[in-house]
Each structure stands twice: as C-alpha cells, then as structure tokens.
Enzyme design. Structure first.
Site, short mmCIF file in Angstrom:
data_model
loop_
_atom_site.label_atom_id
_atom_site.label_comp_id
_atom_site.label_asym_id
_atom_site.label_seq_id
_atom_site.Cartn_x
_atom_site.Cartn_y
_atom_site.Cartn_z
N GLU A 122 0.86 -1.18 0.00
CA GLU A 122 0.00 0.00 0.00
C GLU A 122 0.90 1.24 0.00
O GLU A 122 1.85 1.28 0.77
CB GLU A 122 -0.90 0.03 1.23
CG GLU A 122 -1.91 1.17 1.14
CD GLU A 122 -2.90 1.20 2.32
OE1 GLU A 122 -2.82 0.34 3.21
OE2 GLU A 122 -3.75 2.08 2.32
N ALA A 139 2.21 -0.25 10.79
CA ALA A 139 1.85 -1.62 10.47
C ALA A 139 1.01 -1.62 9.19
O ALA A 139 0.62 -0.56 8.71
CB ALA A 139 1.03 -2.24 11.60
N GLU A 150 -2.16 -3.90 7.01
CA GLU A 150 -3.26 -4.86 7.20
C GLU A 150 -3.38 -5.91 6.09
O GLU A 150 -4.49 -6.43 5.87
CB GLU A 150 -4.58 -4.07 7.28
CG GLU A 150 -5.05 -3.41 5.96
CD GLU A 150 -4.66 -1.95 5.81
OE1 GLU A 150 -3.68 -1.52 6.44
OE2 GLU A 150 -5.34 -1.23 5.05
N ASN A 151 -2.29 -6.30 5.41
CA ASN A 151 -2.37 -7.31 4.35
C ASN A 151 -3.26 -8.48 4.77
O ASN A 151 -3.17 -8.96 5.89
CB ASN A 151 -0.98 -7.86 4.07
CG ASN A 151 0.06 -6.78 4.02
OD1 ASN A 151 -0.03 -5.89 3.20
ND2 ASN A 151 1.02 -6.82 4.94
N HIS A 200 -6.36 -2.06 15.26
CA HIS A 200 -6.60 -1.31 14.02
C HIS A 200 -6.39 -2.19 12.79
O HIS A 200 -7.25 -2.27 11.92
CB HIS A 200 -5.67 -0.09 13.99
CG HIS A 200 -5.81 0.76 12.78
ND1 HIS A 200 -6.59 1.89 12.74
CD2 HIS A 200 -5.28 0.63 11.53
CE1 HIS A 200 -6.52 2.42 11.53
NE2 HIS A 200 -5.73 1.67 10.78
N GLU A 201 -5.25 -2.86 12.76
CA GLU A 201 -4.95 -3.68 11.57
C GLU A 201 -5.95 -4.83 11.47
O GLU A 201 -6.41 -5.18 10.39
CB GLU A 201 -3.51 -4.21 11.59
CG GLU A 201 -2.43 -3.13 11.73
CD GLU A 201 -2.56 -1.96 10.79
OE1 GLU A 201 -3.09 -2.13 9.67
OE2 GLU A 201 -2.16 -0.84 11.18
N GLU A 242 -9.75 4.20 6.42
CA GLU A 242 -8.90 4.65 7.53
C GLU A 242 -9.69 5.39 8.62
O GLU A 242 -9.53 5.10 9.79
CB GLU A 242 -7.74 5.50 7.01
CG GLU A 242 -6.76 4.73 6.12
CD GLU A 242 -6.16 3.47 6.76
OE1 GLU A 242 -6.30 3.28 7.99
OE2 GLU A 242 -5.56 2.66 6.04
N1 B3K Z 1 -2.93 1.03 5.67
C1 B3K Z 1 -1.61 1.18 6.24
C2 B3K Z 1 -0.92 2.43 5.85
C3 B3K Z 1 -0.25 2.35 4.54
C4 B3K Z 1 0.58 3.60 4.30
C5 B3K Z 1 1.14 3.65 2.94
N2 B3K Z 1 2.03 4.77 2.76
C6 B3K Z 1 -1.64 1.08 7.73
C7 B3K Z 1 -2.93 1.41 8.37
O1 B3K Z 1 -3.46 2.48 8.25
O2 B3K Z 1 -3.47 0.56 9.00
ZN ZN Z 2 -5.39 1.82 8.82
#
Ligand code: B3K
Ligand code: ZN
Length: 849
Positions: free
Chosen positions: A122, A255, A257-258, A290-291, A313
């Site tokens: 991401e 972190a 969240e894959n 959060h993740e 987000e």
């Molecule tokens: N979604 C990721 C953040 C990615 C940032 C890319 N530059 C972490 C989060 O917000 O959970």
């Molecule tokens: Zn996030």
C-alpha cells in the site's frame, strides 16, 4: 533519477479498469539481488467499463518474458508500466520479471530487512513486484508459490502446501494488489488459537526473530481481544484458517493490514515490562486492533480509488478508538485522542497542507496518509454516530457490510447506507468529507428572565479558502447549576446555519454552560470565559472531557499572559490544580492528564490564532517557569501522590496500573524540578520496568544531571534496538533549546545511528522536530541539520523523508527571521537534483509554490 514529471490525479477522472481479473497465480524464486517473479493472470472484459487500452503498472522491473494465451508478446514499456494488444474476450497473461529486493531501500514493494524478505504494497508498491493493474478497485483471488531457502515462507490466505524450499498459499477472498504480502526468513512463531463465534478455529501466529518470542504475549492477547470485540460490537468474524502477524525492524510506518498476513513495525508488537513503556503497550493494543479491524473495513470492503482512503482509515481509526475506550477508559482515551487531533490535524488544517478528509486531487498518494484522512476521518464517523444515535449507527453499519461486502466502495456508498438505514439526508453533513479547514464556533450567551440564550456562529479559516459553507455541527451541551448538579439533561444542539440562537428557558438560577462535551465536534470553540468559570468547570463539570478542557483552557490563559506580559500564575489556577490533584475520587490517569500543561507547539498555535507571533524560546521559558510554580505550589500533594501511587507487586500493563504510574510519574516530573533529581535518580537505579526507568531518565535529562544515567542505560540496553531508539529520542526531545541541534548532530555520529532504519532516523531527526524550542532555535542550526539529513535520506527512502517535511508546515506562524531561515532551507531541499516526487510535492505545497 527524478521521477517523470509529476502528474496530478483527479477524483473526477475516475474510470473503471476495462478488465476484471478472475484469478492470479504468482511464483517467487527468491534471491537477494535477482528475485524472479512469474505471474499468470486471467483477464476478462469488465462489463461495467467502456473499454480502453490494456495498461499494467510496473516500475523498476526487468521484464524477461511475457505471453498471452501461451504466445509470446512484446509489450510497449514505459517508466510507469506497459501496454499491449490483447484479444477481445478473456485471456491469460503471463510475465516473468526480475527484481532486486536487497537494493530496495525505499522499503516499498519487496525488500529485505535484516536478511528477511518482506513487502509493503500500500499504496502503490505492488507495481514494483510485477506488472499488474495496481489500483484498489481491481480485486482477485491470489495463489502464491514461494521458492527460497528461508525456513519460513508466508503469504496471504491459507497455506495449501509446503516442502523443502517451497510453500504455497491461497487467498480465496478477492483483494486488491495493495493487500498482497510475502514474508520469508528465519523466523519463529508464537502460536495460539481463536474460535470464532460461529465455531471456526483460527490459528494465530506472531512471527519474530529468534530470541524475541518472550515479547509477544501482549500483542497476542490484544489480537484475541480485538477478534472477540469485533464479533460482539460489529458482528464481524474472521474468515481464514490462519492469521499471521510478522514483526519487521525496517518499516516506514506502524503496520499494514495485508489480508491474513499483517506486517508490523517491531516497535508495535514486541513488549516486555523491562523493555516497553505503558505507552508502548497502549499503542500495541491499539495498532493490533486497528490492523485486525481492517479485515472488514478495508479488506472485505475496500476503496474504489485512493481518494476514498478515509472510507477505510477514518472508519477503522474510529473503531480502534472505540475498542481502546472499551478496554481502558473512555474519558482518558477521548482526551488522548483529542490532544493528538489538535496537535496534528488542527495544525495541518490551519496550514499549507490543509486538505479535505476526502481529497479531490493528489500527486503522490503516500503524501495523503495524513492526520486529516485518519483522525479527522474518524471524527466524522463519530459525529455521524452522535447524529443518528448508537442504534442508528449499528443499523447503518450492518447495512454497509451487507450491501458492500466484496466491493471497492466510495464515501457516497457509505453515506447512502446511513441515509437509507436512518432515513436522513446527509447532503450538508457530507461537507465534512469535502471541505477542508477546522470550523470555529463563536459562542456568546445572554441571561434574562430565567432563560439562557446561546448565540452560535460558525466560520472557518481554512488555508486559501473563504467560501465557507455552514456545516452541521453536533454540539453535546449541558448546563451546570452553581451547586455542581446538572441543571438539565444534556442535549445535542445541531448547529446547521451560519448563526443560530438556542434558548434554555425555565431555569431557576444562571447555570454554567458545558458545550461540545466529549469533543462531540472537531471544532474550535471561541468563547469568553472567566477564570472563575473555568475553575468551576474544572472542579464540577460532570463531563470528564470538558472538565479536563477547562483545566487546559486555564493553563493556556496563564501561559499566554506569561509569554506576552511576563505575568506570574495567580492562585485561582494553582489552587484549582491542587484540588484536582488531591481529589481521590478522580481516576489517576485522568488526574495525570489534567496535571499536564499544553505543549509548546499547542501554545504556539494558540498564540498564532490570537494574532500573536509565537516565539518558541519565550514559550519554552514561560512553560518551564510555570512548571516550577506548579511544582512549588503543589509540592505536598505531589510528594504524597508520588508515594501513594507506588503500587506494590510486579509490573502489569493494564490500564489501572498504568494510570497509577502515569500519575506518580507526572508528580515525579514536577518534583524533580525541586529535589535536584533525588527521587528520579533513586527510581532510575531501582526501576524494574521500562516505564519507570525511562521516565526517571527523562527527569534527569530535564534537569541536566543525566550523564551517568545515560551511560548506564546505554550499557544496559546496547543490544536492544527498540530500547536504544528511546535512548536516542529522549536526549534530543529533552535537550535545552540551545543544545538540541548539537546533541542531535552528535547522535547522528554515534556508531549505532543507522539512518537507513526509519525508527532510528525518527528517533534522532524526528525527535528534533518535536522539541519545539530546539527545532526553532533562532540560530537555525536545527533547520539546516534536518534539511541536510532529508537531502541524504530522500535518495534512499522518499516516503519517510516526505513525511518528515511536515515539521515545516507551521513555518508561516513564525517571525520573519525564522521564516527566512526555513524558506532558505526548504528551497535548498527543493533544489536538490533527483528529488523524489513525494518530497517535491510536499515542499512545493509547504512553500506554496
Ligand atoms: N494502511 C496502512 C498504511 C499504509 C501507508 C502507505 N504509505 C496502515 C494502516 O493504516 O493501518
Ligand atoms: Zn489503517
């Protein structure tokens, strides 16, 4: 090489990708400088699109072969991807590319950290792994085969096979490429399991380097609590057989969240009482949650395009805030969140980087992972909940999950769920997503014949905008009678017009107004209020947030007068603080917060708001002098607290124990200004946990007697990277203004300063930007040191560099000399040859060029 001429991307230009992807098969043959990635992708025409050329993103890839339906093709390659002639119907595309993870210092795509392979895709990192439509609205199930000599080979989804030197994974849930992940290395797992509400058993693994197994218990516990909470509160269950978390030392952010394979900065996983502070534990709990919560808000329902980032987000931050509140204390969590919101988001909204929660254009999307998208995005969700009520919120969210599961959705889709579920029109509300700037609400009151009238007027000062459209602003309001009781039940005043008067009739005596309780709207309330009234609210407000807010307003008034007129704090403030400190009915963690003073940067913003040019050196001096006055005035109470809050028994990270420690250590901070560091030194020598050891060290640095303790700390912790980050950061953050740049510079020459590790870089250079008076020392030494380092880092890691430029976003607040020095330095950065697109965009926005 400077990236191709920066191109602005517009929300209005969205068009769907002309193909859908039925499935993706990837094979990785891992090697540090020559990893081969084979992709096989089944494309079919997208019935919702009007056609268009076949373009696949791809950057820094060496394409060695490509076929369509088994026949070799020769696509046209550019710096950004490839185009190719393709058949009319469905077809299978294959490609083989070579990449060099070991040379990837940007930490985006496939890279190496301490000998381990890992990914960060991401927002647009997948295009550095293979050719692909790297956009969030293209979703597909992935099958991945990894070949390599690392003992552990991980990817998304469920494991489907493994043997000597290979492993295969299948992720059945269609996902965009930004959620792809791969990890390979010599790792060990701490394993547990979780049974979902519907009885499915899930294996939970936290993968760490050998030797770190003992530091995963808290993260595992937080994960299980998050999973249970999401089932109970949002009805959301986990959906794979296994959930993997991996801790990585080199990571650009917190972190990621894959799907099924979250990758974490090790700072937000590893904890033991001896190495992590209460604050670290709190962050670990919140970030693990959060993740995990992203599995539904982000992964199962993702974003149509990156303009919709706040859809995942803002909502996920709101969910993790609710979770932390449930786990700990809602009042304290809310205060913490608002402190952070004001420190980061209000400041962003007031300067050249202001943008809507949902931006309408960008050059580099990584520059939009901001406090506005995240924190203000969460505030918008909170306001919606206030407007429709807890039940309405639940119905709307259920509808959202039901209607959009598997979709790449938009803010409009989300809004429609609320409109349909709650039967409301959110046209005006939507301005919160579309317009930048922090609204100001001016409150004036009148009292006559038993009626209190509140006149409310809204406006904004968003940078560069004077076309303010009145928003709907939900202000939770109560009236407090002179005896401290509530003169009426609290109500939600919904301000919808530019000006509006609310009347509260039939009152027997004039009450005190408690408005925007719980910080129900992210606005600046402007209201003339006497010291007595504030002291009254600090003592009596039944809303803990506003009680804290009253104390903060008092402190700000006092500090403002100290800075501008050289005044000394009067007894009203000091006595109110003393009473609050002694009030045993109040939660210790609340008292700890209420004993804190506004930060230097908060004061600078406050002065700038009232038209006074802030001088960071004067603010620093005034704040130090106020701290001494508070220490002297409250000494007996503080000394008592320092002893009383020392709870016997071994360290536990729970909120209650942490709250007592927070209050005790807040007291220590003040007492150290009076006792020459006697208590702090003793605490430092005897502490059995990092919270107490580190706070004692901070006190010793604060009073300038830390040389021996710093050396002892470094001897004790030299082999613990995360603890040493604290050692670096504390010295810079706690340095006196005149010494800050010199100390930071000498730390960059320390053998353990590894500028390629983002955590370590932030511990020194980042810490310098948070030492307000040191950062803005009139010599300009910090400005030039920071810019020198940003110039160096940009060549390797543009994301972390770009993020750090935001330290300069407030530059226009300051005097002409400081502005001149900052401009000179920013222009020096802008003039660097081969500057990244990320940093180019940031500097030009900050300078307004
Ligand atoms: N979604 C990721 C953040 C990615 C940032 C890319 N530059 C972490 C989060 O917000 O959970
Ligand atoms: Zn996030």
């Amino acid at each position: 090489m400077r990236d191709a001429a920066p191109q602005t991307i517009y929300l209005k230009d969205y068009t769907p990708f002309p193909w859908q992807i039925e499935w993706v098969k990837l094979t990785f043959k891992l090697a540090p400088t020559g990893t081969r990635v084979l992709s096989e992708i089944r494309f079919a025409p997208n019935p919702d699109a009007d056609g268009g050329e076949f373009f696949l993103h791809g950057e820094q890839l060496a394409l060695t072969s490509s076929t369509i339906d088994g026949i070799a093709v020769s696509p046209t390659l550019t710096d950004e991807g490839l185009t190719c002639d393709v058949p009319d119907g469905a077809f299978t595309w294959t490609a083989e590319v070579e990449i060099a993870p070991e040379k990837n210092t940007a930490l985006e795509g496939l890279y190496m950290s301490n000998g381990m392979y890992c990914t960060q895709c991401e927002a647009e990192g997948f295009r550095k792994i293979t050719y692909y439509p790297d956009r969030p609205d293209v979703m597909a199930p992935f099958t991945v085969r990894i070949e390599g000599n690392a003992p552990v080979l991980l990817s998304n989804g469920n494991p489907t096979g493994q043997g000597d030197g290979w492993a295969e994974w299948h992720d059945p849930w269609p996902k965009p490429a930004y959620l792809f992940a791969l990890v390979a290395g010599d790792l060990t797992a701490v394993t547990d399991s979780f049974t979902t509400a519907s009885g499915m058993s899930v294996t939970l693994n936290i993968w760490v380097r050998h030797g770190d197994q003992g530091k995963c218990d808290y993260a595992m516990d937080a994960l299980k609590r998050s999973m249970r909470w999401d089932e109970k509160v949002y009805g959301r269950e986990y959906d794979l057989d296994v959930f993997n978390i991996v801790a990585v030392d080199d990571f650009n952010m917190g972190a990621m969240e894959n799907k099924g394979l979250n990758i974490f900065n090790s700072k937000y996983v590893l904890a033991s009482p001896k190495t992590a502070t209460d604050r670290d534990y709190e962050f670990i709990e919140a970030i693990i949650a959060h993740e995990y919560f992203h599995n539904w808000t982000g992964n199962r329902i993702t974003c149509r395009d990156w303009f919709q980032l706040c859809l995942k987000e803002g909502l996920t931050v709101y969910r993790d805030q609710q979770f932390s509140g449930d786990m700990r204390s809602h009042a304290v969590k809310r205060i913490d969140d608002v402190v952070m919101l004001r420190a980061r988001q209000f400041r962003e909204d007031a300067g050249p980087l202001a943008h809507p929660v949902r931006p309408s254009s960008y050059i580099e999307i990584n520059n939009f992972y901001t406090a506005t998208v995240y924190e203000k995005g969460a505030e918008v969700i909170g306001m919606l909940r206030t407007l429709v009520g807890a039940e309405g919120y639940k119905t709307a969210l259920d509808l959202y999950f039901e209607r959009h599961d598997g979709d790449a959705a938009t803010i409009e889709d989300f809004r429609k769920c609320f409109e349909d579920a709650c039967d409301i029109d959110l046209t005006q509300f939507a301005l919160w997503w579309h317009d930048p700037g922090t609204p100001r609400v001016t409150v004036t009151e009148a009292w006559a014949d038993g009626t209190l009238s509140l006149h409310l007027k809204q406006s904004t000062q968003a940078a560069g905008r004077d076309d303010y459209n009145p928003r709907i602003i939900p202000l939770v309001t109560a009236l407090i009678a002179p005896d401290g009781s509530e003169a009426m039940e609290q109500v939600v005043v919904k301000l919808t017009e530019a000006e509006h008067t609310v009347r509260f009739p039939m009152l027997t005596e004039r009450p005190i107004v408690s408005i925007n309780r719980g910080f129900s709207a992210p606005v600046i309330i402007e209201r003339d209020s006497s010291t007595e009234e504030r002291a009254f609210l600090l003592a009596h407000d039944t809303d803990p947030f506003n009680r804290w807010e009253a104390g903060r307003a008092l402190a700000k008034d006092v500090l403002t007068r100290m800075v501008t007129d050289g005044d000394q704090p009067g007894p009203a403030y000091l006595n109110a603080l003393d009473q609050m400190a002694r009030d045993d009915r109040l939660d210790p963690s609340f008292r700890a917060l209420a004993l804190g003073l506004p930060s230097d940067d908060d004061m600078a913003q406050t002065l700038a708001d009232s038209g006074i040019t802030p001088d960071p050196t004067r603010i620093y001096t005034a704040r130090l002098s106020l701290r001494k006055k508070v220490a002297e005035h409250l000494e007996p109470a503080l000394a008592e607290l320092y002893t009383a809050m020392d709870r016997p028994g071994p360290y536990t990270p729970d909120a209650k124990a942490a709250g007592c420690r927070a209050l005790r250590l807040k007291a220590l901070g003040y007492l150290s200004l009076l006792d020459g560091g006697k208590r702090a030194q003793k605490q430092f020598d005897t502490a059995d946990n990092m919270t107490e050891q580190l706070s004692a060290l901070a006190c010793l640095i604060d009073i300038g007697t830390a040389d021996e303790a710093l050396a002892a700390f470094a001897r004790q912790w030299s082999s613990d990277r995360l603890v040493m980050d604290k050692w670096f950061a504390l010295q810079v953050a706690g340095a006196t203004p005149a010494d800050a740049a010199t100390i930071a510079k000498s730390l960059t020459e320390h053998p353990d300063f590894d500028w390629k590790n983002p955590n370590r870089f932030r511990s020194v250079i980042g810490a310098l930007t948070t030492n307000a008076a040191g950062f803005h020392d009139p010599s300009g030494a910090s400005y030039s040191l920071i810019i020198d380092w940003l110039i160096t880092l940009d060549a390797l890691n543009h994301q972390t560099t770009a993020r750090m430029t935001t330290a300069f976003e407030t530059w226009r607040r300051y005097d002409a000399d400081r502005q001149g020095l900052i401009r000179e330095n920013l222009e020096r950065l802008a003039a660097k040859s081969d500057l990244s697109r990320d940093v180019t965009e940031m500097v030009s926005r900050i300078l307004g060029t």
